[in-house]
Design a protein around this motif. Structure first.
Motif, short mmCIF file in Angstrom:
data_model
loop_
_atom_site.label_atom_id
_atom_site.label_comp_id
_atom_site.label_asym_id
_atom_site.label_seq_id
_atom_site.Cartn_x
_atom_site.Cartn_y
_atom_site.Cartn_z
N GLU A 47 10.96 -10.92 48.85
CA GLU A 47 10.77 -12.21 48.20
C GLU A 47 9.29 -12.55 48.23
O GLU A 47 8.50 -11.92 48.95
CB GLU A 47 11.58 -13.31 48.90
N ASP A 75 9.60 -17.84 45.56
CA ASP A 75 11.04 -17.79 45.83
C ASP A 75 11.45 -18.78 46.90
O ASP A 75 12.53 -19.37 46.85
CB ASP A 75 11.44 -16.38 46.27
N ASP A 170 14.78 -11.21 37.38
CA ASP A 170 14.83 -10.45 38.63
C ASP A 170 13.97 -9.19 38.55
O ASP A 170 13.33 -8.80 39.53
CB ASP A 170 16.27 -10.08 38.99
N ARG A 173 10.34 -10.36 38.82
CA ARG A 173 9.98 -10.65 40.21
C ARG A 173 9.69 -9.37 40.98
O ARG A 173 8.72 -9.28 41.74
CB ARG A 173 11.12 -11.42 40.90
N ASP A 174 10.55 -8.36 40.80
CA ASP A 174 10.35 -7.09 41.50
C ASP A 174 9.02 -6.46 41.12
O ASP A 174 8.28 -5.95 41.98
CB ASP A 174 11.49 -6.13 41.18
#
Length: 207
Positions: A47, A75, A170, A173-174
């Motif tokens: 995160e 996050d 998602d 974010r990764d």
């Protein structure tokens, strides 16, 4: 109690929590909003977590604006605050932020009382997450997802808009976390000024 005393306590605690974890990176004064705003401490692993520090000598004047910006990027967020600010701060930050009280003094040592754990951010914005990337990093991500055709010469603002529009959040974010963990030359300063450090390194407060 000065900022450096609170910062040292937080860095020491994070060092204990993530000791030996090569997948975690701790960065001080990390820029968000294309580098125009900096969070005191960021932790990057599975995160992206921000820590905003308010010592006894600080005021809460900037906290409402900081909260609005941090809410769009991280996050999870934790406010580490001197006890005298606790009541006022509770009316400023959202319920999902964590709260840690910094207690003690420089002479006797500062300890942290973790009053509330941070919950997952429900309001982050993909475009602001994408804006954490430098231009070269954004191009690498676009290439990896076959999205760079016709965009390679475009300015970074257009590149991150494409990433935010095309990638599931998602996945975005990764990709952003991976880029931040691998980044070298943070802030474009000399190594002693970069204020970056893996948690398994020796952690010292910034003077």
């Amino acid at each position: 109690m000065h900022d450096r005393d609170v910062r040292a306590a937080v860095l020491n605690w994070l060092g204990d929590v993530h000791a030996g974890d090569a997948d975690t990176r701790v960065v001080q004064e990390m820029g968000i909003w294309a580098g125009s705003v900096r969070v005191d401490i960021a932790v990057i692993n599975g995160e992206l977590c921000g820590f905003e520090l308010k010592s006894e000598r600080d005021t809460l004047e900037r906290l409402p604006a900081q909260a609005e910006l941090y809410n769009q990027v991280f996050d999870r967020v934790t406010l580490v605050i001197a006890e005298r600010h606790a009541t006022k701060a509770a009316g400023i930050i959202p319920d999902w932020w964590g709260v840690s009280l910094a207690c003690g003094s420089a002479a006797k040592g500062v300890s942290l009382d973790h009053e509330r754990q941070p919950a997952r951010n429900p309001v982050s914005q993909p475009i602001q997450i994408a804006r954490l990337l430098w231009r070269a990093e954004a191009l690498v991500v676009l290439d990896r997802h076959a999205l760079s055709r016709g965009y390679r010469s475009r300015p970074v603002g257009i590149l991150v808009q494409r990433l935010a529009a095309e990638l599931p959040v998602d996945v975005l974010r990764d990709e952003v976390r991976a880029a931040l963990k691998a980044r070298q030359g943070w802030l474009g300063d000399t190594p002693t000024q970069q204020r970056k450090m893996p948690v398994h390194a020796n952690l010292h407060p910034v003077e």
